[in-house]
Design a protein around this motif. Structure first.
Motif, mmCIF file in Angstrom:
data_model
loop_
_atom_site.group_PDB
_atom_site.id
_atom_site.type_symbol
_atom_site.label_atom_id
_atom_site.label_comp_id
_atom_site.label_asym_id
_atom_site.label_seq_id
_atom_site.Cartn_x
_atom_site.Cartn_y
_atom_site.Cartn_z
ATOM 1 N N LEU B 24 -8.354 3.838 -11.599
ATOM 2 C CA LEU B 24 -7.152 3.114 -11.231
ATOM 3 C C LEU B 24 -6.079 3.362 -12.268
ATOM 4 O O LEU B 24 -6.359 3.332 -13.457
ATOM 5 N N GLY B 25 -4.877 3.755 -11.842
ATOM 6 C CA GLY B 25 -3.780 3.988 -12.787
ATOM 7 C C GLY B 25 -3.999 5.241 -13.612
ATOM 8 O O GLY B 25 -3.575 5.313 -14.752
ATOM 9 N N GLU B 26 -4.670 6.331 -13.051
ATOM 10 C CA GLU B 26 -4.967 7.572 -13.787
ATOM 11 C C GLU B 26 -3.686 8.315 -14.086
ATOM 12 O O GLU B 26 -2.753 8.338 -13.285
ATOM 13 N N LEU B 27 -3.660 8.951 -15.288
ATOM 14 C CA LEU B 27 -2.473 9.693 -15.718
ATOM 15 C C LEU B 27 -2.269 10.904 -14.830
ATOM 16 O O LEU B 27 -3.230 11.568 -14.441
ATOM 17 N N PRO B 28 -1.033 11.226 -14.500
ATOM 18 C CA PRO B 28 -0.759 12.395 -13.665
ATOM 19 C C PRO B 28 -1.011 13.684 -14.436
ATOM 20 O O PRO B 28 -0.799 13.760 -15.640
ATOM 21 N N VAL B 29 -1.442 14.696 -13.698
ATOM 22 C CA VAL B 29 -1.704 16.022 -14.304
ATOM 23 C C VAL B 29 -0.367 16.682 -14.629
ATOM 24 O O VAL B 29 0.564 16.630 -13.826
ATOM 25 N N PRO B 30 -0.244 17.273 -15.817
ATOM 26 C CA PRO B 30 1.001 17.983 -16.145
ATOM 27 C C PRO B 30 1.278 19.055 -15.102
ATOM 28 O O PRO B 30 0.362 19.754 -14.648
ATOM 29 N N SER B 45 4.576 31.023 -25.578
ATOM 30 C CA SER B 45 5.397 29.832 -25.396
ATOM 31 C C SER B 45 4.956 29.115 -24.110
ATOM 32 O O SER B 45 4.901 29.731 -23.042
ATOM 33 N N LEU B 46 4.631 27.853 -24.243
ATOM 34 C CA LEU B 46 4.152 27.075 -23.089
ATOM 35 C C LEU B 46 5.210 26.048 -22.705
ATOM 36 O O LEU B 46 5.780 25.388 -23.578
ATOM 37 N N THR B 47 5.447 25.912 -21.439
ATOM 38 C CA THR B 47 6.346 24.852 -20.955
ATOM 39 C C THR B 47 5.679 24.161 -19.773
ATOM 40 O O THR B 47 5.001 24.814 -18.974
ATOM 41 N N TRP B 48 5.896 22.854 -19.697
ATOM 42 C CA TRP B 48 5.308 22.090 -18.582
ATOM 43 C C TRP B 48 6.096 20.792 -18.376
ATOM 44 O O TRP B 48 6.921 20.426 -19.232
ATOM 45 N N GLN B 49 5.789 20.149 -17.335
ATOM 46 C CA GLN B 49 6.437 18.872 -17.025
ATOM 47 C C GLN B 49 5.382 17.783 -17.015
ATOM 48 O O GLN B 49 4.292 17.971 -16.477
ATOM 49 N N SER B 50 5.770 16.660 -17.574
ATOM 50 C CA SER B 50 4.829 15.541 -17.581
ATOM 51 C C SER B 50 5.558 14.314 -18.094
ATOM 52 O O SER B 50 6.539 14.432 -18.841
ATOM 53 N N ASP B 51 5.025 13.161 -17.683
ATOM 54 C CA ASP B 51 5.619 11.927 -18.184
ATOM 55 C C ASP B 51 4.989 11.505 -19.491
ATOM 56 O O ASP B 51 5.502 10.642 -20.189
ATOM 57 N N SER B 52 3.889 12.075 -19.753
ATOM 58 C CA SER B 52 3.199 11.716 -20.995
ATOM 59 C C SER B 52 3.796 12.491 -22.161
ATOM 60 O O SER B 52 4.530 13.473 -21.995
ATOM 61 N N SER B 53 3.385 12.032 -23.309
ATOM 62 C CA SER B 53 3.846 12.746 -24.502
ATOM 63 C C SER B 53 2.660 13.188 -25.355
ATOM 64 O O SER B 53 2.836 13.778 -26.409
ATOM 65 N N LEU B 54 1.465 12.898 -24.895
ATOM 66 C CA LEU B 54 0.272 13.321 -25.624
ATOM 67 C C LEU B 54 -0.590 14.156 -24.689
ATOM 68 O O LEU B 54 -0.877 13.727 -23.578
ATOM 69 N N ALA B 77 9.233 15.414 -24.310
ATOM 70 C CA ALA B 77 9.972 16.205 -23.325
ATOM 71 C C ALA B 77 11.388 16.439 -23.805
ATOM 72 O O ALA B 77 11.961 15.642 -24.539
ATOM 73 N N ASP B 78 11.928 17.597 -23.466
ATOM 74 C CA ASP B 78 13.319 17.875 -23.811
ATOM 75 C C ASP B 78 14.196 16.908 -23.022
ATOM 76 O O ASP B 78 14.046 16.803 -21.803
ATOM 77 N N PRO B 79 15.097 16.212 -23.672
ATOM 78 C CA PRO B 79 15.875 15.191 -22.936
ATOM 79 C C PRO B 79 16.769 15.780 -21.863
ATOM 80 O O PRO B 79 17.128 15.094 -20.912
ATOM 81 N N ILE B 80 17.123 17.039 -22.008
ATOM 82 C CA ILE B 80 18.039 17.638 -21.033
ATOM 83 C C ILE B 80 17.262 18.176 -19.850
ATOM 84 O O ILE B 80 17.513 17.848 -18.696
ATOM 85 N N THR B 81 16.286 19.069 -20.178
ATOM 86 C CA THR B 81 15.547 19.708 -19.089
ATOM 87 C C THR B 81 14.373 18.882 -18.636
ATOM 88 O O THR B 81 13.841 19.098 -17.536
ATOM 89 N N GLY B 82 13.925 17.992 -19.460
ATOM 90 C CA GLY B 82 12.738 17.196 -19.122
ATOM 91 C C GLY B 82 11.464 17.987 -19.265
ATOM 92 O O GLY B 82 10.405 17.546 -18.819
ATOM 93 N N LEU B 83 11.491 19.165 -19.857
ATOM 94 C CA LEU B 83 10.306 20.012 -20.000
ATOM 95 C C LEU B 83 9.688 19.825 -21.388
ATOM 96 O O LEU B 83 10.387 19.636 -22.385
ATOM 97 N N HIS B 84 8.394 19.907 -21.364
ATOM 98 C CA HIS B 84 7.680 19.954 -22.644
ATOM 99 C C HIS B 84 7.461 21.421 -22.994
ATOM 100 O O HIS B 84 7.130 22.218 -22.127
#
Lengths: 198, 935
Positions: B24-30, B45-54, B77-84
């Motif tokens: 229940l409430g599992e973290l979303p996959v990047p 160089s790796l880039t991804w999207q995610s709401d987590s920071s760890l 996450a980059d504040p502009i692109t939202g990418l990690h």
């Protein structure tokens, strides 16, 4: 035929002997040059992957001696051109290299290979000449960097050893048949020219 | 209250955990994981999207799925692109093999699912079937660590990867990929360092790595040569070891490419002077930036003066001229430095002026070769000396010589030598032609000069009169004659006429000082001459101004071990006056020769050593004394140290008779000489010889005689009895007196008894036989009787001689006695015509005495035989003894005690029988008795 006209039958035979001796000398020096290069570069003595850069039709027994000489002459000509390329590339990339034994030997081989080429040229009949095929692999080797260039140099030197050796062996087995050379030479040369000449 | 709060927290945590475990409430996959490799930099160089920071990140080598990285990252996450985004640096080139990446989000203990694997293909994929090695032609600094990988061609085996010809330990990354890591890379050779990948048969592929240093250039300096342009230079730093063309260091000066540097030069020109300069040196391994700032006037570096020439050359000066190749120099205030070289000496002179182009050289010497070189610099804001001009040679002209330095040395009262010192180049002013010597005296004015070649430096003078002579010496060269030097002969003063002081040296030099002399108007002359010199002496002198009264004779002009006579003269208008004289050594040495004529003379037990002093020329120092040694086998024993050098003898006393070696050494302050040796064998005197050889034996003999005399005197009774016993009168029954004394029978010459040997003698007959005085003689050898004597023998006839003990023994054996009797000489005695004894058996009978025939028994006739004689008496028809032998005592020894006692010529019985008091002693103990004092 130019050689024959001036030297006669006995002169041609003597010329063949001298050319054989010169070919043997150049062969030995090419061997030393390859050894020097491998030592200076700490390269292993195992041969480089790949076939010879210079190629001619096989020296089958059916070929006359004159044809064999013509083919070898063509191979040596390409070898000399490749050696000069090697010198140019090496001097361009490593011009600061001091005067080494390898460089002195390289110059000697180039000069004597030129003499050998001229000497075999005098044995040619009717000015008929073949052209050897050359794998222009330098660019491909160079793409792989400096090591590719070094491998190409090794391959060129391997070719020098091979073709000067072939020339020496062939010329040393010739004298008994040199008298018959004119007839067969002209006939077979004309016949085989279409196949080999580029 | 606190307990409730804690409980509430624990409960809330437990609830959250249970929610997570239940999904229940599992973290979303990047999402949108993308890989962007930078192959040269070996980064991914790796880039991804995610709401987590760890996030948890895993990177694999795809083929073998070996985990290369497994790490938890905190990436915002980059504040502009939202990418990690995150960059991974791969230890191996990314081409070596395929890499796969996956990521998942993490929030405290809550984890998302892994993202799908993202893969970047390597060069070992089947589509690329050839052999490869990575990285290629990489340039790194010395000391770096590097990894190489080899991708083996399809269907080829792998054997090894070699680095600089050495096999390295390889790690397998994939089916076809093998890798090595080399640490602390050393600098490469000219063509780089090879890494080679081999199969068992072939050289498959390889790579070259260039290991070197970034540029190390330093010290940028810019200057101007023509007062307009700039020339900047610097020092090349350490070797970068990067020989390949594309890796060579490239230079820019103030942003412009330095063309000169392309040819390997370390300088760069600029047509315009700029006050600030920046040089940037760059190679693939790094960049260095050098700067320099200066005004043009402060960086003037002048070119060399051109066309240097001497326009006017004189004996003592010359004028030098030159030109400048830069016109702008003519207005420059400059300073020039001129260097003069002559006879390996150099001097520097500075000149200054605007656009200087000529100078006058003063203070030159005549007839001297000079070499000149010149350089100049800006006088204001001097930066450095400009280039030097080429060497220019000047030879000055000749001039008249200087007057020579002259001195006179008198070696006797009327002879001497004029000496002058050779003129140096500085004083001769040209090659000398000759010397001119002239002299004058009170009687004779200057005469014709004597010309002497330039190699002569002395001239003999003879004083014919009592007046002094003045000598003038002048030198001549092609330029003229010098001023003459004059000197007047000083009075000759022998050393013996003076009190010559001993002069001690100081560090090999003589420090002289003397009382100033009022007459020394022209100063003083210090003269030093070897004392032992007799002819052609090396006279040296030095003139001292009158203000000085001291001088030091330097050791350079003195010879060690040579005695010098040093004199000081006062110079005036007349003859020089001797003020003081010394003798000394600059350095004393041990004598070169030992003392001479060393001799040793014996007087009794004393040896007198005497010698002569070493010659002065061999002394090499003041003799301080002598040492006398007694030479033993291995060493010298000092027996005397004579500190007075005038004493040249020494007495060695108390020597016994033996061989001695003496060594005498003279010594100076430097030590002893080698020594002279003399040997002497001590012998007795003649008087001693006489005393010991003659008088002592005589004395001993005399003493012996006295002792004997005393003894004889004290034992006179015994002596008398032993040697001259009184012959008692025969004891006969009744009154029968007889004269005292032995009954010696001396046969008269006309009535000799002729004793005839007769071998047929009947031994049973008794007869007379001679008995010698000495029993032993008679017993041993009867032939010893002197048969040649002309004197009639004094015969004592015994019919029996008592023998010694042995005979006594024989007496006990009657048969033996008989045999002995038979063996003894059978004597036949006749009484007519005996002239002289002819045999031992022969005996002279007493005058007129006619003995009866008697048994010829020998002197050792035993007693039993006498008894037999008695028994046989009836057979005898001749002589009967007066008293037959009667055995008075049963002891046979009693007979021997009567030896020497007179006996009757007709009887073997002693005439004087031993009394009881005078018990006869054995005849062989008389000497013992003599010594013991018995009488």
């Amino acid at each position: 035929m130019a050689g024959r006209g001036t030297n006669g039958r006995h002169g041609l035979r003597g010329q063949a002997r001298r050319t054989a001796a010169l070919a043997l000398l150049v062969h030995e020096e090419c061997t030393q040059l390859l050894e020097l290069y491998r030592n200076s570069e700490s390269l292993p003595s195992s041969p480089v992957d790949g076939s010879y850069l210079v190629s001619i039709p096989p020296l089958v027994p059916q070929l006359s001696d004159a044809e064999k000489i013509s083919l070898l002459h063509a191979a040596l000509k390409e070898c000399l051109r490749l050696l000069e390329d090697v010198i140019t590339r090496q001097d361009a990339d490593f011009s600061d290299e001091e005067d080494s034994e390898y460089r002195r030997k390289r110059k000697t081989v180039r000069d004597r290979l030129g003499h050998l080429l001229a000497s075999t040229g005098q044995l040619l009949v009717d000015g008929q000449k073949f052209e050897a095929k050359v794998k222009e692999e330098l660019d491909g080797q160079a793409a792989s960097g400096s090591f590719g260039l070094k491998m190409w140099v090794v391959r060129v030197l391997q070719d020098l050893v091979h073709w000067t050796g072939q020339t020496s062996d062939t010329l040393r087995s010739l004298p008994a048949e040199m008298d018959k050379a004119p007839k067969t030479m002209s006939r077979r040369t004309r016949r085989g020219a279409g196949k080999i000449r580029k | 209250m606190q307990g409730w709060v804690t409980l509430a927290l624990l409960l809330s945590l437990g609830v959250k955990r249970s929610l997570g475990q239940n999904g229940l409430g599992e973290l979303p996959v990047p999402r949108g994981l993308s890989l962007n490799p930078d192959l040269p930099a070996q980064t991914l160089s790796l880039t991804w999207q995610s709401d987590s920071s760890l996030f948890d990140l895993e990177i694999f080598h795809t083929e073998l799925m070996n985990v290369v990285l497994n790490e938890t990252l905190a990436v915002k996450a980059d504040p502009i692109t939202g990418l990690h985004s995150w960059i991974w640096h791969s230890p191996f080139p990314l081409e070596c093999t395929s890499h796969s990446v996956r990521i998942r989000a993490r929030n405290q203990q809550t984890l998302s699912q892994w993202s799908p694997l993202q893969t970047i293909p390597g060069s070992d994929i089947p589509e690329k079937s050839e052999s490869y090695m990575f990285p290629q032609d990489k340039m790194v600094t010395v000391g770096s660590n590097m990894s190489f990988c080899c991708i083996v061609k399809e269907k080829q085996d792998f054997k090894e990867i070699m680095y600089r010809g050495q096999e390295m330990s390889a790690t397998r990354l994939s089916r076809r990929t093998y890798a090595i890591t080399v640490i602390n890379l050393p600098a490469s050779a000219n063509t780089g360092t090879n890494v080679v990948c081999c199969s068992r048969l072939l050289t498959l592929t390889g790579a070259v790595v260039f290991v070197g240093y970034p540029p190390g250039d330093e010290g940028l300096v810019c200057e101007t040569r023509d007062l307009a342009s700039a020339e900047c230079s610097w020092k090349k730093g350490r070797d970068t070891h990067l020989r390949i063309k594309r890796s060579r260091t490239k230079y820019t000066l103030n942003g412009r490419i330095c063309r000169e540097c392309l040819e390997g030069k370390t300088w760069c020109n600029s047509k315009v002077w700029e006050d600030n300069w920046t040089l940037v040196a760059r190679n693939p391994l790094g960049t260095v930036q050098l700067t320099d700032s200066a005004r043009l006037a402060d960086r003037v570096h002048l070119l060399a003066p051109a066309n240097v020439t001497a326009v006017e050359v004189k004996a003592w000066s010359a004028t030098l001229q030159w030109s400048w190749s830069v016109a702008a120099y003519k207005k420059l205030e400059m300073v020039c430095q001129l260097q003069l070289f002559a006879h390996e000496l150099s001097s520097t002179r500075n000149y200054s002026g605007p656009g200087l182009s000529s100078v006058v050289l003063e203070g030159l010497w005549p007839d001297v070769d000079y070499t000149v070189t010149l350089r100049c610099g800006a006088k204001h804001g001097f930066w450095k000396w400009g280039d030097e001009s080429a060497l220019y040679r000047i030879h000055t002209k000749m001039d008249r010589p200087d007057a020579p330095d002259v001195w006179i040395w008198m070696d006797s009262s009327n002879t001497g030598h004029v000496f002058w010192k050779p003129l140096s180049v500085r004083k001769s002013h040209g090659a000398l032609d000759r010397y001119e010597v002239s002299q004058s005296s009170a009687e004779e004015d200057w005469g014709t000069p004597v010309f002497l070649p330039p190699g002569n430096f002395s001239y003999p003078i003879i004083l014919n009169s009592s007046s002094d002579i003045t000598v003038a010496v002048a030198a001549r060269n092609p330029a003229g004659l010098s001023q003459p030097s004059t000197v007047t002969t000083p009075a000759y003063r022998a050393d013996s006429q003076l009190s010559v002081s001993e002069l001690l040296s100081t560090n090999g030099s003589f420090d002289l000082s003397w009382e100033p002399n009022a007459n020394a108007s022209k100063g003083y002359v210090v003269e030093w001459v070897p004392t032992c010199c007799t002819r052609l002496c090396s006279v040296d002198w030095k003139k001292v101004p009158e203000s000085d009264s001291s001088f030091t004779v330097k050791s350079e002009s003195l010879v060690a071990g040579e005695r010098y006579t040093v004199s000081v003269y006062a110079l005036s208008t007349g003859a020089p006056t001797l003020l003081q004289r010394w003798q000394g050594y600059s350095q004393e040495m041990i004598p070169s020769q030992p003392v001479s004529e060393l001799s040793a003379n014996q007087t009794g037990s004393v040896v007198l050593l005497s010698w002569k002093a070493t010659e002065m020329k061999h002394q090499r120092g003041f003799i301080r004394g002598y040492t006398v040694y007694l030479a033993n086998a291995a060493h010298l024993e000092l027996i005397a140290n004579i500190s007075d050098p005038e004493v040249r003898s020494y007495r060695v006393k108390g020597l016994s008779l033996s061989l001695y070696k003496f060594v005498v050494k003279a010594y100076t302050s430097a030590g002893e000489d080698a020594g002279s040796t003399v040997a002497i064998k001590m012998e007795m005197d003649t008087a001693d010889m006489l005393f010991i050889g003659i008088l002592v034996p005589l004395g001993i003999m005399f003493c012996c005689l006295i002792l004997i005399s005393i003894c004889c005197y004290k034992k006179r009774e015994w002596v008398k009895k032993a040697f001259y016993p009184e012959i008692p009168g025969p004891k006969v029954p009744g009154d029968w007196s007889s004269p005292q004394g032995p009954l010696d029978v001396k046969p008269p010459p006309h009535s000799l008894v002729h004793i005839v040997e007769s071998p047929e003698w009947d031994f049973t007959k008794e007869g007379l036989f001679p008995v010698p005085e000495e029993e032993e003689e008679a017993e041993d050898d009867n032939n010893e009787v002197d048969t040649d004597s002309d004197e009639p023998a004094l015969l004592r006839y015994y019919n029996q001689v008592v023998g010694d003990g042995s005979h006594s023994n024989q007496v006990l054996d009657s048969s033996g006695s008989s045999t002995a009797s038979v063996g003894s000489t059978q004597t036949e005695i006749t009484y007519a015509g005996i002239q002289s004894p002819t045999s031992s058996q022969g005996a002279c009978g007493g005058g007129g005495y006619r003995p009866q025939m008697q048994s010829g028994a020998g002197p050792a006739e035993p007693q039993n035989e006498f008894e037999a004689d008695f028994q046989d008496d009836g057979l005898n028809t001749g002589y009967k003894p007066q008293c037959s032998w009667q055995l008075d005592s049963p002891e046979a020894e009693n007979f021997s005690g009567s030896l020497g006692s007179p006996t009757s010529v007709t009887s073997s019985q002693f005439l004087i029988p031993e009394s009881s008091e005078d018990k006869p002693q054995p005849s062989n103990t008389w000497f013992h008795n003599f010594l013991s004092g018995k009488s």
